[in-house]
Design a protein around this motif. Structure first.
Motif, PDB file in Angstrom:
ATOM      1  N   PHE A   1       0.857  -1.182   0.000  1.00  0.00           N
ATOM      2  CA  PHE A   1       0.000   0.000   0.000  1.00  0.00           C
ATOM      3  C   PHE A   1       0.894   1.232   0.000  1.00  0.00           C
ATOM      4  N   GLY A   2       0.296   2.339  -0.310  1.00  0.00           N
ATOM      5  CA  GLY A   2       1.054   3.581  -0.336  1.00  0.00           C
ATOM      6  C   GLY A   2       1.272   4.052  -1.760  1.00  0.00           C
ATOM      7  N   LYS A   3       2.095   5.071  -1.842  1.00  0.00           N
ATOM      8  CA  LYS A   3       2.286   5.688  -3.159  1.00  0.00           C
ATOM      9  C   LYS A   3       3.074   4.802  -4.115  1.00  0.00           C
ATOM     10  N   TYR A   4       3.779   3.774  -3.573  1.00  0.00           N
ATOM     11  CA  TYR A   4       4.576   2.908  -4.440  1.00  0.00           C
ATOM     12  C   TYR A   4       3.795   1.703  -4.957  1.00  0.00           C
ATOM     13  N   LEU A   5       2.498   1.660  -4.688  1.00  0.00           N
ATOM     14  CA  LEU A   5       1.693   0.562  -5.216  1.00  0.00           C
ATOM     15  C   LEU A   5       1.684   0.548  -6.746  1.00  0.00           C
ATOM     16  N   PRO A   6       1.540   1.682  -7.426  1.00  0.00           N
ATOM     17  CA  PRO A   6       1.626   1.638  -8.901  1.00  0.00           C
ATOM     18  C   PRO A   6       2.984   1.152  -9.399  1.00  0.00           C
ATOM     19  N   ALA A   7       4.044   1.427  -8.601  1.00  0.00           N
ATOM     20  CA  ALA A   7       5.384   1.008  -9.021  1.00  0.00           C
ATOM     21  C   ALA A   7       5.492  -0.505  -9.090  1.00  0.00           C
ATOM     22  N   VAL A   8       4.732  -1.198  -8.240  1.00  0.00           N
ATOM     23  CA  VAL A   8       4.758  -2.669  -8.260  1.00  0.00           C
ATOM     24  C   VAL A   8       4.266  -3.169  -9.607  1.00  0.00           C
ATOM     25  N   GLU A   9       3.160  -2.605 -10.064  1.00  0.00           N
ATOM     26  CA  GLU A   9       2.625  -3.037 -11.354  1.00  0.00           C
ATOM     27  C   GLU A   9       3.542  -2.619 -12.490  1.00  0.00           C
ATOM     28  N   ILE A  10       4.156  -1.440 -12.381  1.00  0.00           N
ATOM     29  CA  ILE A  10       5.098  -1.010 -13.419  1.00  0.00           C
ATOM     30  C   ILE A  10       6.246  -2.001 -13.529  1.00  0.00           C
ATOM     31  N   ILE A  11       6.775  -2.415 -12.383  1.00  0.00           N
ATOM     32  CA  ILE A  11       7.914  -3.354 -12.377  1.00  0.00           C
ATOM     33  C   ILE A  11       7.527  -4.660 -13.054  1.00  0.00           C
ATOM     34  N   VAL A  12       6.328  -5.169 -12.730  1.00  0.00           N
ATOM     35  CA  VAL A  12       5.887  -6.436 -13.322  1.00  0.00           C
ATOM     36  C   VAL A  12       5.694  -6.273 -14.829  1.00  0.00           C
ATOM     37  N   VAL A  13       5.102  -5.142 -15.205  1.00  0.00           N
ATOM     38  CA  VAL A  13       4.909  -4.880 -16.636  1.00  0.00           C
ATOM     39  C   VAL A  13       6.250  -4.819 -17.356  1.00  0.00           C
ATOM     40  N   LEU A  14       7.207  -4.132 -16.753  1.00  0.00           N
ATOM     41  CA  LEU A  14       8.528  -4.021 -17.374  1.00  0.00           C
ATOM     42  C   LEU A  14       9.222  -5.373 -17.461  1.00  0.00           C
ATOM     43  N   ILE A  15       9.147  -6.134 -16.367  1.00  0.00           N
ATOM     44  CA  ILE A  15       9.814  -7.452 -16.368  1.00  0.00           C
ATOM     45  C   ILE A  15       9.228  -8.343 -17.453  1.00  0.00           C
ATOM     46  N   SER A  16       7.902  -8.457 -17.491  1.00  0.00           N
ATOM     47  CA  SER A  16       7.267  -9.331 -18.481  1.00  0.00           C
ATOM     48  C   SER A  16       7.492  -8.807 -19.900  1.00  0.00           C
ATOM     49  N   ASN A  17       7.458  -7.495 -20.049  1.00  0.00           N
ATOM     50  CA  ASN A  17       7.650  -6.924 -21.392  1.00  0.00           C
ATOM     51  C   ASN A  17       9.088  -7.118 -21.858  1.00  0.00           C
ATOM     52  N   TYR A  18      10.030  -6.805 -20.946  1.00  0.00           N
ATOM     53  CA  TYR A  18      11.437  -7.030 -21.301  1.00  0.00           C
ATOM     54  C   TYR A  18      11.706  -8.510 -21.570  1.00  0.00           C
ATOM     55  N   GLY A  19      11.109  -9.372 -20.771  1.00  0.00           N
ATOM     56  CA  GLY A  19      11.341 -10.815 -20.942  1.00  0.00           C
ATOM     57  C   GLY A  19      10.931 -11.290 -22.314  1.00  0.00           C
ATOM     58  N   ILE A  20       9.706 -10.906 -22.717  1.00  0.00           N
ATOM     59  CA  ILE A  20       9.197 -11.348 -24.014  1.00  0.00           C
ATOM     60  C   ILE A  20       9.957 -10.667 -25.151  1.00  0.00           C
ATOM     61  N   LEU A  21      10.215  -9.356 -25.017  1.00  0.00           N
ATOM     62  CA  LEU A  21      10.946  -8.631 -26.056  1.00  0.00           C
ATOM     63  C   LEU A  21      12.338  -9.208 -26.270  1.00  0.00           C
ATOM     64  N   CYS A  22      13.042  -9.404 -25.186  1.00  0.00           N
ATOM     65  CA  CYS A  22      14.428  -9.896 -25.298  1.00  0.00           C
ATOM     66  C   CYS A  22      14.483 -11.323 -25.823  1.00  0.00           C
ATOM     67  N   CYS A  23      13.593 -12.179 -25.336  1.00  0.00           N
ATOM     68  CA  CYS A  23      13.600 -13.574 -25.780  1.00  0.00           C
ATOM     69  C   CYS A  23      13.150 -13.696 -27.237  1.00  0.00           C
ATOM     70  N   THR A  24      12.333 -12.765 -27.678  1.00  0.00           N
ATOM     71  CA  THR A  24      11.825 -12.845 -29.043  1.00  0.00           C
ATOM     72  C   THR A  24      12.819 -12.277 -30.058  1.00  0.00           C
ATOM     73  N   PHE A  25      13.470 -11.175 -29.727  1.00  0.00           N
ATOM     74  CA  PHE A  25      14.251 -10.457 -30.734  1.00  0.00           C
ATOM     75  C   PHE A  25      15.760 -10.452 -30.499  1.00  0.00           C
ATOM     76  N   LEU A  26      16.207 -10.485 -29.272  1.00  0.00           N
ATOM     77  CA  LEU A  26      17.645 -10.365 -29.062  1.00  0.00           C
ATOM     78  C   LEU A  26      18.453 -11.527 -29.648  1.00  0.00           C
ATOM     79  N   PRO A  27      18.003 -12.798 -29.557  1.00  0.00           N
ATOM     80  CA  PRO A  27      18.773 -13.873 -30.215  1.00  0.00           C
ATOM     81  C   PRO A  27      18.943 -13.635 -31.720  1.00  0.00           C
ATOM     82  N   LYS A  28      17.905 -13.122 -32.355  1.00  0.00           N
ATOM     83  CA  LYS A  28      17.982 -12.870 -33.794  1.00  0.00           C
ATOM     84  C   LYS A  28      18.937 -11.711 -34.073  1.00  0.00           C
ATOM     85  N   CYS A  29      18.863 -10.659 -33.224  1.00  0.00           N
ATOM     86  CA  CYS A  29      19.781  -9.532 -33.389  1.00  0.00           C
ATOM     87  C   CYS A  29      21.229  -9.988 -33.194  1.00  0.00           C
ATOM     88  N   TYR A  30      21.405 -10.883 -32.261  1.00  0.00           N
ATOM     89  CA  TYR A  30      22.750 -11.403 -32.014  1.00  0.00           C
ATOM     90  C   TYR A  30      23.271 -12.111 -33.255  1.00  0.00           C
TER      91      TYR A  30
END
Length: 927
Positions: A805-834
């Motif tokens: 609870f508190g003002k950092y509650l939105p930050a929790v969702e941001i972190i999860v969104v970033l982790i899942s987004n980075y995970g899928i983005l990196c796993c999908t495109f970075l091997p090919k870029c490499y």
């Protein structure tokens, strides 16, 4: 001369006694004939002597203790009547008077009242018994008096039998305002209700709440104590002790009770204010004892003795402390003072009080002021007789002037004038020289309507028979070695305010606050009272106000509660503080960090887009589904990164509605595209005919993406319409208000996330099945990893989000969104870029063919083993396929066209003996 000859033996009868009553005429203290006679009842002596003989007989006893102040009141009545007779007020009608001494005793006063009731011109003073006294003409038409409330109560009940008006200048008991019990009683003063309220007001203004009370044990003292107790309770003033002294000095317990009262005063060290409701002679006795014990307090005097000159002359009176009292409002009495100066010229044959004063004056004239006064009250029989024989009269008019109590004198004169004005009203159309012209009850009705002019002001009786005049607040001050009674302020009973003449007087009043008289120390702002085991509410402990409570005044009974939604207060607070509004602001370091991560993700997307655009025709880019699919996936990733911006800064309705919908739709679009890629890969490399048939039916790229994304759009639309998110103020944190977005419906939020999770799970299943692809084209394996990262992130999110609870509650969702987004983005495109950047030698058509050929050889071998168990129909099918290749019309230059399910025809070399190579070309073209 005969009367003077009778005078001297009367003094020999007893110690300081009044004239004994031998017949009814001797009973009268002062008299004068007139057309209309007014009676007077005054306690000229302080006590009536008790008979020493036994058995006791019904004989009116002699009195002792000459009271100068009340003697002056009798003179004031005489002066007022003489002044009226010498004026044109009554137009030739003369007033007479009969004044009797009550000796402060009800019994003696009742005897006088009986004579008042006797029939006019009756030689034997007979009181007739009648059922109807409407036309009865008594001896007198009205009565002035008595001096004490206890006496007035008894006399008034008797006079009410014939409704004879009684106007008292001194009886202040509150009960006398009751017109049902005392219908014929009037007074030219306010009732004790106003006096006790004024006292309580002064006590509260001075900050006192722990006081002692001493009163006489008679009706006046008890009623005054009761009235004061009610006022004190209403104003949170506590009475530490009450001491009642006997009403009569002749009581055997009097001195013992005075000693007990002094002991109580000395013992109660926290009580520094004593309220005294007593008669003057009681106060004299009390103060003499108090000076012996060096008692130093603030004494609050009632109207009975607040202006008592004889008490102010007690030796060492200054040692007792400060005396503050409430006296009746004084007025202009200059004419009375002139009367006193000429008193020695008056005849004494009709005034036994004056005769006695002259006799006492002759005996005590050689003494100083205080001794002179005490001599008058305590002269012994032998000394009096000797001095009468050996001394000549030395008149001292200064002594009478010095003992004037202006308030009582004014009220006495006012009472006479009120009666005179009522008589004037009755005599307008009557011959009042005839005593039977009107009856007392008719005069009573006239008296209720009387208006008297006093010091230029019109005053009249209220419905209770009282005149609500103001009080003088008196302060006893030592001036030039003598105690002077000065007026400090005026108290207005109507407004309940103190009025000061100047700032000096006001300063004297405020100086009273320097003396502390409290059971407990004052509680400061930020504290409140906590009642202890003491029965008194004034005895308490001071405790700090708890959190979110405050007090902003001293001695508060409780702390005020702050509005918990918008204000807060620490412990021991004197005010409430507005809660600060918190949200994840742009300037917050954590928000900046998260924004940098999102920005880095956007940069990464742009970089990948540039790389893929420049290498559009390479096998890796083609194998990724082409530039269009990649752009759609990258755009959805961009939108997901963009959605994090709406989680930061002050929430608004727009942000709350946009952030979840944008994230949900973008993620659904991203997963839908990845799902299509998974299906495509599985379809290209699957050797299971049943699975291939199923995948052929399912694999519809555009409809699938539109359907999967459209379902999410519908979910979000329904959510925004029926249970839309909104801005909410969270008050759970004590000192802050958290501005946050309420999702509107947790169910809708869960359905949105659950739908994304379902798509991700399906994608995960298909990608998992295609995880064993060629090494240079193992996209399914990385999609599997991306989906795993997504699942882990959101599984962890649920408990963290629920417990944060508190003002950092939105930050929790941001972190999860970033982790899942980075995970899928990196796993999908970075091997090919490499591969595109660092392994360009493998990003060629020949390299892909070789890799796929190797994979196909293994797959073909696996298929050959499985073919041994097939039936003849299967063998026939293979022969048919081989023959069809030879006989196919579109076979050109030894080439054969294969059609992989769901794909266009692929052109390749016919290598019947090299199945692996054929399959490699087939899959490469399919992908």
């Amino acid at each position: 001369m005969a009367f003077v000859t009778f005078l001297i033996p009367c003094f020999v009868i007893g110690t300081d006694i009044a004239f004994s009553c031998q017949n009814t005429d001797d009973f009268v203290g002062a008299s004068s004939p007139g057309d209309i006679v007014i009676g007077g009842l005054f306690a000229v002596h302080s006590e009536m002597l008790r008979p020493e003989e036994y058995p006791i007989k019904p004989v009116i006893q002699n009195c002792a203790g000459f009271e100068i102040q009340i003697f002056l009141q009798t003179l004031a009545m005489i002066h007022a009547i003489e002044t009226i007779n010498n004026s044109t007020l009554l137009s030739g009608v003369t007033l007479g008077y009969e004044i009797y001494d009550t000796c402060a005793e009800v019994t003696k006063a009742m005897a006088s009242a009986l004579r008042f009731l006797s029939k006019f011109n009756s030689s034997e003073d007979v009181v007739e018994f009648r059922c109807n006294y409407s036309d009865y003409i008594p001896r007198i038409k009205a009565v002035v008096g008595a001096s004490y409330s206890e006496v007035s109560m008894a006399v008034s009940r008797l006079l009410a039998l014939q409704l004879i008006p009684q106007v008292s200048p001194a009886s202040s008991a509150e009960i006398l305002s009751d017109k049902i019990r005392f219908p014929s009683f009037f007074r030219t003063i306010p009732s004790d209700f106003h006096q006790t309220r004024a006292m309580t007001h002064l006590i509260c203004e001075s900050g006192w709440n722990w006081i002692g009370v001493i009163a006489t044990d008679d009706d006046n003292g008890r009623f005054a104590l009761e009235s004061f107790g009610v006022q004190a309770m209403a104003n949170n003033v506590c009475i530490a002790f009450k001491e009642m002294l006997p009403a009569y000095l002749s009581d055997n317990t009097f001195h013992a009770k005075v000693d007990r009262a002094i002991e109580k005063i000395v013992k109660e060290t926290r009580v520094n204010v004593i309220v005294v409701f007593m008669r003057q002679f009681h106060v004299l006795k009390l103060f003499k004892k108090a000076t012996e014990r060096n008692v130093n307090k603030i004494w609050l005097a009632s109207d009975n003795w607040a202006a008592a000159v004889k008490i102010s002359t007690i030796p060492n009176i200054r040692q007792l402390g400060t005396i503050v009292g409430f006296g009746f409002k004084s007025g202009d009495i200059s004419t009375f003072q002139d009367f006193l100066r000429k008193l020695h010229e008056k005849r004494t044959d009709n005034n036994k009080f004056l005769q006695e004063y002259i006799m006492l004056l002759s005996v005590c004239a050689h003494l100083e002021y205080h001794d002179f006064q005490m001599c008058i009250a305590n002269q012994s029989q032998d000394d009096l007789l000797q001095n009468v024989e050996n001394n000549h009269l030395i008149w001292r008019d200064d002594f009478l002037n010095a003992n004037i109590e202006p308030g009582f004198i004014r009220n006495t004169i006012l009472a006479v004038y009120a009666i005179a004005h009522a008589i004037k009203g009755q005599c307008k159309d009557r011959n009042c020289k005839d005593p039977s012209a009107f009856t007392p009850w008719e005069l009573l009705e006239e008296l209720k309507k009387v208006t008297v002019i006093d010091d230029g002001k019109e005053i009249k009786f209220d419905p209770n028979g009282d005149m609500r005049t103001s009080y003088d607040v008196l302060l006893w001050k030592e001036i030039d070695g003598h105690m002077e009674i000065t007026t400090m302020a005026e108290y207005d009973p109507e407004k309940g305010d103190f009025i000061f003449e100047d700032e000096e007087k006001k300063k004297e009043f405020l100086d009273l606050k320097k003396v502390q008289s409290t059971c407990s120390q004052h509680c400061r702002p930020g504290q409140m009272k906590k009642v202890t085991e003491s029965p008194h509410t004034c005895c308490y402990e001071c405790v700090h106000c708890p959190e979110n409570h405050y007090s902003n005044q001293t001695d508060m009974d409780y702390c005020y509660r702050c509005n918990n939604k918008t204000y807060w207060a620490p412990i021991n607070s004197t005010t409430c503080y507005r809660k600060t509004i918190h949200f994840l602001a742009w300037s917050d370091w954590f928000a900046i960090f998260l924004l940098l991560l999102s920005a880095f993700g956007v940069v990464l997307i742009l970089s990948i887009s540039v790389i893929f655009t420049k290498n559009l025709n390479t096998p890796v880019v083609k194998a990724s589904g082409g530039l269009t699919v990649c752009y759609i996936i990258l755009f959805s990733h961009f939108l997901i990164f963009l959605s994090t911006v709406f989680f930061i800064d002050e929430p608004t309705e727009f942000k709350c509605k946009t952030r979840q919908a944008l994230f949900g739709v973008s993620f659904a679009l991203c997963i839908s595209c990845i799902l299509i890629k998974s299906l495509k890969i599985l379809l290209a490399f699957s050797f299971d005919p049943k699975l291939q048939n199923f995948l052929k039916c399912v694999y519809k790229p555009v409809p699938t993406v539109v359907t999967c994304t459209g379902i999410q759009v519908i979910i979000c639309t329904f959510w925004l319409i029926f249970r839309t998110p909104f801005v909410k103020q969270n008050f759970s944190i004590p000192r802050a208000i958290i501005l946050e977005c309420n999702e509107g419906s947790i169910v809708a939020f869960g359905i949105m996330l659950g739908y994304i999770a379902a798509l991700a799970f399906i994608c995960f299943i298909f990608a998992f099945k295609g995880r064993k692809l060629p090494e240079n084209y193992n996209e399914a394996k990385f999609i599997t990893f991306g989906m795993l990262i997504y699942f882990i992130a959101w599984i962890v999110f649920i408990p963290v989000y629920a417990t944060t609870f508190g003002k950092y509650l939105p930050a929790v969702e941001i972190i999860v969104v970033l982790i899942s987004n980075y995970g899928i983005l990196c796993c999908t495109f970075l091997p090919k870029c490499y591969i595109i950047i660092y392994k360009q030698e493998t990003n060629t058509k020949s390299a892909f063919l070789k890799m796929i050929s190797t994979y196909s050889s293994k797959s073909a071998g696996s298929v050959a083993v499985s073919q041994i168990s097939l039936d003849s129909k299967s063998s026939s099918s293979r022969a048919t396929v081989s023959d069809s290749c030879k006989s196919e019309k579109n076979s050109v230059n030894g080439n054969c066209h294969f059609q992989v399910p769901g794909q266009r025809l692929i052109k390749g070399k016919v290598l019947p003996k090299n199945t692996a190579r054929t399959m490699a070309r087939k899959r490469l073209s399919s992908i």
